[in-house]
Design a protein around this motif. Structure first.
Motif, PDB file in Angstrom:
ATOM      1  N   CYS A  37       0.835  -1.212   0.000  1.00  0.00           N
ATOM      2  CA  CYS A  37       0.000   0.000   0.000  1.00  0.00           C
ATOM      3  C   CYS A  37       0.864   1.255   0.000  1.00  0.00           C
ATOM      4  O   CYS A  37       0.552   2.235  -0.680  1.00  0.00           O
ATOM      5  CB  CYS A  37      -0.933   0.011   1.213  1.00  0.00           C
ATOM      6  N   GLN A  77      -7.729   5.321  -3.275  1.00  0.00           N
ATOM      7  CA  GLN A  77      -8.731   5.007  -2.249  1.00  0.00           C
ATOM      8  C   GLN A  77      -8.020   4.510  -0.992  1.00  0.00           C
ATOM      9  O   GLN A  77      -8.343   3.456  -0.460  1.00  0.00           O
ATOM     10  CB  GLN A  77      -9.708   3.955  -2.781  1.00  0.00           C
ATOM     11  N   TRP A  78      -7.041   5.286  -0.492  1.00  0.00           N
ATOM     12  CA  TRP A  78      -6.186   4.849   0.603  1.00  0.00           C
ATOM     13  C   TRP A  78      -6.967   4.553   1.882  1.00  0.00           C
ATOM     14  O   TRP A  78      -6.577   3.696   2.663  1.00  0.00           O
ATOM     15  CB  TRP A  78      -5.077   5.868   0.866  1.00  0.00           C
ATOM     16  N   LYS A  79      -8.093   5.248   2.079  1.00  0.00           N
ATOM     17  CA  LYS A  79      -8.870   5.023   3.302  1.00  0.00           C
ATOM     18  C   LYS A  79      -9.423   3.596   3.354  1.00  0.00           C
ATOM     19  O   LYS A  79      -9.437   2.974   4.413  1.00  0.00           O
ATOM     20  CB  LYS A  79      -9.995   6.045   3.443  1.00  0.00           C
ATOM     21  N   LEU A  80      -9.839   3.084   2.214  1.00  0.00           N
ATOM     22  CA  LEU A  80     -10.334   1.711   2.150  1.00  0.00           C
ATOM     23  C   LEU A  80      -9.225   0.725   2.519  1.00  0.00           C
ATOM     24  O   LEU A  80      -9.446  -0.229   3.271  1.00  0.00           O
ATOM     25  CB  LEU A  80     -10.871   1.410   0.751  1.00  0.00           C
ATOM     26  N   PHE A  81      -8.027   0.974   2.022  1.00  0.00           N
ATOM     27  CA  PHE A  81      -6.902   0.095   2.332  1.00  0.00           C
ATOM     28  C   PHE A  81      -6.472   0.240   3.793  1.00  0.00           C
ATOM     29  O   PHE A  81      -6.006  -0.722   4.403  1.00  0.00           O
ATOM     30  CB  PHE A  81      -5.736   0.369   1.384  1.00  0.00           C
ATOM     31  N   VAL A  85      -8.519   0.731   6.228  1.00  0.00           N
ATOM     32  CA  VAL A  85      -9.466  -0.119   6.969  1.00  0.00           C
ATOM     33  C   VAL A  85      -8.941  -1.555   6.993  1.00  0.00           C
ATOM     34  O   VAL A  85      -9.005  -2.235   8.018  1.00  0.00           O
ATOM     35  CB  VAL A  85     -10.883  -0.044   6.356  1.00  0.00           C
TER      36      VAL A  85
END
Length: 136
Positions: free
Chosen positions: A64, A71-75, A77
């Motif tokens: 990552c 979409q770093w926020k999804l990763f 999570v």
């Protein structure tokens, strides 16, 4: 105070920090705890399972960081779930093998959970902030 800390923060840095933490866990597990397993008391199969889990987390976080997904926020999570899963597995082994674990082993594994949960709290804080606020 936290705003100063995050003033020049890049959101992808959190993945580097998590990969670094996972590498420390791997190093301690395989360079200290496994060779001195009788001193710590945690069975080798449990240590190897924790090492595999930490290795997967290291690979995920490092990937990552390198890929810098939009979409770093999804990763992130995924990182949080992974860290909580590692804590859960480690606590399961700690409870399951409590009668075999030495005092130093109990101290290490409990302290490790405290550190990881603090990191999860930090990651959660990062997740709740907008990307614009994080960049300053």
């Amino acid at each position: 105070m936290l705003q100063k800390l995050f003033k020049h923060f890049q959101p992808h840095t959190i993945f580097f920090l998590d990969a670094f933490g996972a590498s420390i866990s791997l190093l301690v597990l395989f360079a200290v705890i496994v060779p001195f397993q009788p001193i710590f008391g945690m069975p080798l199969d449990a240590l190897y399972n924790l090492g595999i889990f930490a290795g997967v987390l290291f690979f995920y976080s490092n990937t990552c960081f390198i890929q810098r997904p939009k979409q770093w926020k999804l990763f992130l999570v995924g990182v949080i779930i992974g860290n909580l899963g590692y804590c859960g597995l480690s606590m399961f082994f700690l409870i399951k093998h409590w009668n075999e674990i030495q005092t130093i082993g109990a101290f290490y594994f409990i302290w490790e959970k405290i550190v990881i949960l603090a990191i999860v709290f930090y990651e959660g804080f990062t997740l709740t902030k907008s990307e614009e606020n994080l960049k300053g």
